[in-house]
Design an enzyme around this catalytic site. Structure first.
Site, short mmCIF file in Angstrom:
data_model
loop_
_atom_site.label_atom_id
_atom_site.label_comp_id
_atom_site.label_asym_id
_atom_site.label_seq_id
_atom_site.Cartn_x
_atom_site.Cartn_y
_atom_site.Cartn_z
N ASP A 99 15.25 20.53 -0.23
CA ASP A 99 14.32 19.49 -0.65
C ASP A 99 13.59 19.03 0.60
OD1 ASP A 99 12.97 17.20 -1.38
OD2 ASP A 99 14.73 16.11 -2.11
N LYS A 154 4.31 15.65 4.88
CA LYS A 154 4.15 16.31 3.58
C LYS A 154 2.84 15.91 2.91
CE LYS A 154 6.85 16.99 -0.68
NZ LYS A 154 8.15 16.64 -1.29
N GLU A 173 9.79 19.97 -8.02
CA GLU A 173 10.88 19.01 -7.88
C GLU A 173 11.46 18.56 -9.22
OE1 GLU A 173 9.05 16.15 -5.27
OE2 GLU A 173 9.07 17.58 -3.61
N ASP A 195 10.60 9.84 -10.49
CA ASP A 195 10.96 10.06 -9.08
C ASP A 195 10.31 9.02 -8.18
OD1 ASP A 195 11.30 10.92 -6.47
OD2 ASP A 195 10.81 13.02 -6.88
P1 ADP Z 1 11.51 11.10 -0.52
O1 ADP Z 1 11.64 11.80 -1.83
O2 ADP Z 1 10.25 10.28 -0.41
O3 ADP Z 1 11.71 11.98 0.66
P2 ADP Z 1 14.11 9.72 -0.96
O4 ADP Z 1 14.32 10.17 -2.35
O5 ADP Z 1 15.09 10.15 0.05
O6 ADP Z 1 12.65 9.99 -0.41
O7 ADP Z 1 14.06 8.11 -1.01
C1 ADP Z 1 13.96 7.35 0.14
C2 ADP Z 1 13.85 5.88 -0.25
O8 ADP Z 1 15.02 5.49 -0.98
C3 ADP Z 1 13.75 4.97 0.95
O9 ADP Z 1 12.73 4.01 0.74
C4 ADP Z 1 15.12 4.30 0.97
O10 ADP Z 1 15.06 3.00 1.55
C5 ADP Z 1 15.43 4.22 -0.51
N1 ADP Z 1 16.86 4.03 -0.77
C6 ADP Z 1 17.88 4.81 -0.35
N2 ADP Z 1 19.08 4.28 -0.76
C7 ADP Z 1 18.78 3.15 -1.45
C8 ADP Z 1 19.58 2.14 -2.10
N3 ADP Z 1 20.90 2.18 -2.10
N4 ADP Z 1 18.93 1.11 -2.70
C9 ADP Z 1 17.58 1.05 -2.68
N5 ADP Z 1 16.79 1.95 -2.08
C10 ADP Z 1 17.37 2.99 -1.47
MG MG Z 2 11.87 13.36 -3.04
#
Ligand code: ADP
Ligand code: MG
Length: 622
Positions: free
Chosen positions: A23, A87, A187, A211
């Site tokens: 991912d 990205k 995705e 998402d």
């Molecule tokens: P992306 O798909 O954009 O790469 P992710 O799916 O990894 O990102 O999501 C990242 C986001 O999720 C960040 O803003 C992070 O702060 C938030 N996040 C991660 N864990 C938690 C949680 N326990 N509660 C709320 N937000 C969270």
């Molecule tokens: Mg993502």
């Protein structure tokens, strides 16, 4: 366990190579595999128990690269050399992102053209493909470290709305990182696979995948039947995510504590600390009621109710997008059989509740939302490895198919491993004024220069009406039918003139040759991509020289002598840069010529337009 083959040449046991699922996220990236014993998808974790690698690349003064958590530390202190959200730039031209250029705190190069963006760090220029490849190299290294075996094959995920150019850029990044990218997977499709949806051939389902990541929100509606995933609609907001929740908290605290804007600008470390504390608070409140901490002598507090109030409008916005996605798919929430939660931000209880309420059903949230896409990529990788016997592999193209473009570059229309039958098309244009023909050369292979690929066919599209360079629109389309026959058609859209040819791409091609071509493409990936970047820089520079020269000749009357002199000098400089074969120098001189000519080009444009308009209005009134 999978099959174990014996290498006849050496007599040694050859363990089947693991294909990983990746991912490659805007905020975080990670790798997953199917565990060889349990046969279940698992994410790869380092000793610290962390699977997520922040998608951030930092360059130090020497140009040394770090990726991930370490790079994240420089985000606020060294914004010019710390690249995040790359990205968003994949497969994009400056025109595509210019309205959002303030979002990027590093330098995204504005060529004022349709060509792809570059990022400038110090004296160096990087393409988004190169930057993404640094992230993939880090992921590959981690995976090899954890698995204690070389990793060279991968499935990489992209958003469902990614276009052809963005997908190709992602493939290139993989190749540059030394990975053979077996498939690019959507995705939401990966997320569905992670939950086992679409794994049974007799099942038909409509699925909504919600998402909410760090900086982006996507909602996709999929229809699954007979193991085929069809995207019915996508919607979302490319600038809405968990980062906005953090900003809302920071703003709340700043207001509460009376911290001044200037204070924050002066103390970058305070700004950084507040941002990190805000994220910490947000995450904490996903499982607790009250957060309390301290930063630079300020007590920072937030409870769940306050937090929900801060983000309410943002969450509502995502629900509005869900409504739009359903409308576009001509469905109502009752038609949705399953709802899947993806992205770290769906851990926020208010988000989960709102989505569940909107769709009127319980959502899938058993898997970690920031891991589910990688887990699904691993499922897809396992299917491609042929380990999953319930899945019949459909016929696929073993090598990419494309045509030759400027400078002998390969432009892929149908990437390898595409299911057949399949079709693809792209528009091309003329390079010279009055050009009346175009040679279409069809190639097969993975290398960036066509001379290293296999030529399949060639034909001429003639009878293009006389037009200035860049005006003709020639649509080239590829169609592979179920028997593997490729039909290539070229059509000039203004005159309607067309020409086509049939070829058999697999004719006379053995498995060993396919294998050899693949191996070579990985071995030569970095030199290939360097050559491609150089050829593209040269092509772009040459075009700019041509148009500027033409412009000077035509508009000399509107220009001051010193403007002409300065421009001529910049053209000469760019010409000598072209001889140097130095990509960074060519970009620099292209940029300088652009900077010199842009202001008066705009001025002359305005003059020319006002002249044209006066002309028109006189004519109209007669
Ligand atoms: P992306 O798909 O954009 O790469 P992710 O799916 O990894 O990102 O999501 C990242 C986001 O999720 C960040 O803003 C992070 O702060 C938030 N996040 C991660 N864990 C938690 C949680 N326990 N509660 C709320 N937000 C969270
Ligand atoms: Mg993502």
């Amino acid at each position: 366990m999978g099959k174990i083959a014996i290498n006849i040449a050496t007599g040694s046991l050859q363990q089947q190579e693991m294909i990983v699922g990746i991912d490659l996220g805007t905020t975080n990236s990670l790798v997953a595999i199917i565990h060889p014993e349990s046969r279940k998808p698992v994410v790869l974790k380092e000793h610290d128990g962390n699977a997520l690698v922040p998608s951030i690349v930092h360059f130090d003064h020497m140009g040394l690269v770090t990726v991930g958590d370490e790079a994240k530390n420089y985000l606020i202190a060294e914004p010019q050399s710390t690249i995040f959200s790359v990205k968003r730039l994949m497969g994009k031209s400056y025109n595509d992102i210019k309205e959002r250029s303030s979002f990027f705190s590093y330098k995204v190069i504005d060529d004022n053209t349709e060509s792809l963006v570059k990022i400038q760090v110090g004296e160096k220029f990087y393409s988004p493909v190169e930057l993404s490849s640094y992230i993939l190299i880090e992921l590959k290294k981690r995976a090899e470290h954890i698995l204690k075996t070389p990793v060279t094959k991968a499935v990489i995920t992209v958003p469902a709305y990614f276009n052809d150019a963005q997908r190709q850029a992602t493939r290139d990044a993989g190749k540059l990182a030394g990975l053979d990218v077996l498939r690019i997977v959507n995705e939401p499709t990966a997320a569905s696979l992670a939950y086992g949806l679409g794994m049974r051939n007799d099942e038909t389902k409509t699925v909504a995948v919600y998402d909410l990541g760090g900086g982006t929100f996507d909602i996709s509606v999929l229809h699954i039947s007979n193991g085929i995933f069809e995207v019915l609609s996508t919607n979302g907001d490319t600038y809405l995510g968990g980062d906005d929740f953090d900003h809302a908290i920071v703003k709340h605290w700043i207001g509460q504590k009376g911290i001044k804007e200037e204070e924050l600008n002066a103390h970058k470390s305070l700004a950084q600390e507040l941002r990190l504390k805000a994220e910490e608070a947000k995450k904490y409140l996903s499982n607790n009621e009250n957060f309390k901490s301290e930063a630079a002598g300020n007590t920072l507090e937030l409870n769940k109710a306050e937090f929900q109030k801060l983000i309410h409008a943002l969450v509502d916005k995502t629900i509005q997008c869900c409504k739009n996605a359903l409308a576009d798919a001509q469905l109502t929430s009752k038609d949705i059989d399953e709802v899947i939660m993806v992205g770290g931000s769906t851990r926020v209880p208010l988000v989960k509740e709102s989505v569940s309420k909107f769709f009127g059903r319980k959502v899938h949230d058993d898997l970690n939302p920031d891991e589910v896409v990688a887990l699904g990529a691993a499922v897809q990788a396992d299917i491609l490895a042929g380990n999953n016997k319930d899945f019949l592999l459909l016929d696929i193209t073993p090598l990419s198919l494309g045509i030759e473009t400027m400078g002998g570059l390969m432009d892929v229309l149908i990437p390898r491993n595409t299911k057949i039958p399949s079709k693809a098309g792209r528009q091309y244009t003329t390079q010279k004024d009055g050009q009346n023909g175009m040679r279409i050369s069809v190639f097969q292979g993975e290398r960036d220069l066509v001379k290293n690929n296999r030529k399949l066919a060639e034909f001429n599209l003639s009878g293009i009406p006389a037009m200035p360079a860049g005006f003709a629109k020639v649509e080239v389309s590829f169609l592979i039918n179920a028997d593997g026959i490729l039909k290539v058609k070229a059509k000039e859209l203004r005159s309607g003139g067309e020409q086509s040819i049939d070829v058999k791409p697999q004719y006379g091609l053995s498995d060993a040759e396919v294998e050899k071509m693949l191996m070579e493409s990985i071995q030569h990936a970095s030199e290939d991509i360097k050559i491609r970047a150089l050829v593209e820089a040269k092509t772009e520079a040459q075009q700019l020289i041509d148009t500027t020269q033409k412009f000077l000749n035509k508009n000399a009357e509107f220009l001051l002598p010193e403007e002409i002199a300065k421009t001529t000098k910049a053209i000469d400089d760019l010409r000598s840069a072209l001889d140097s074969e130095n990509k960074d120098l060519i970009h620099q001189k292209t940029e300088s010529l652009n900077e010199i000519s842009r202001p008066y080009a705009e001025r002359v444009m305005d003059m020319a337009i006002s002249k044209a308009m006066t002309g028109k209005s006189i004519k109209d009134s007669i």
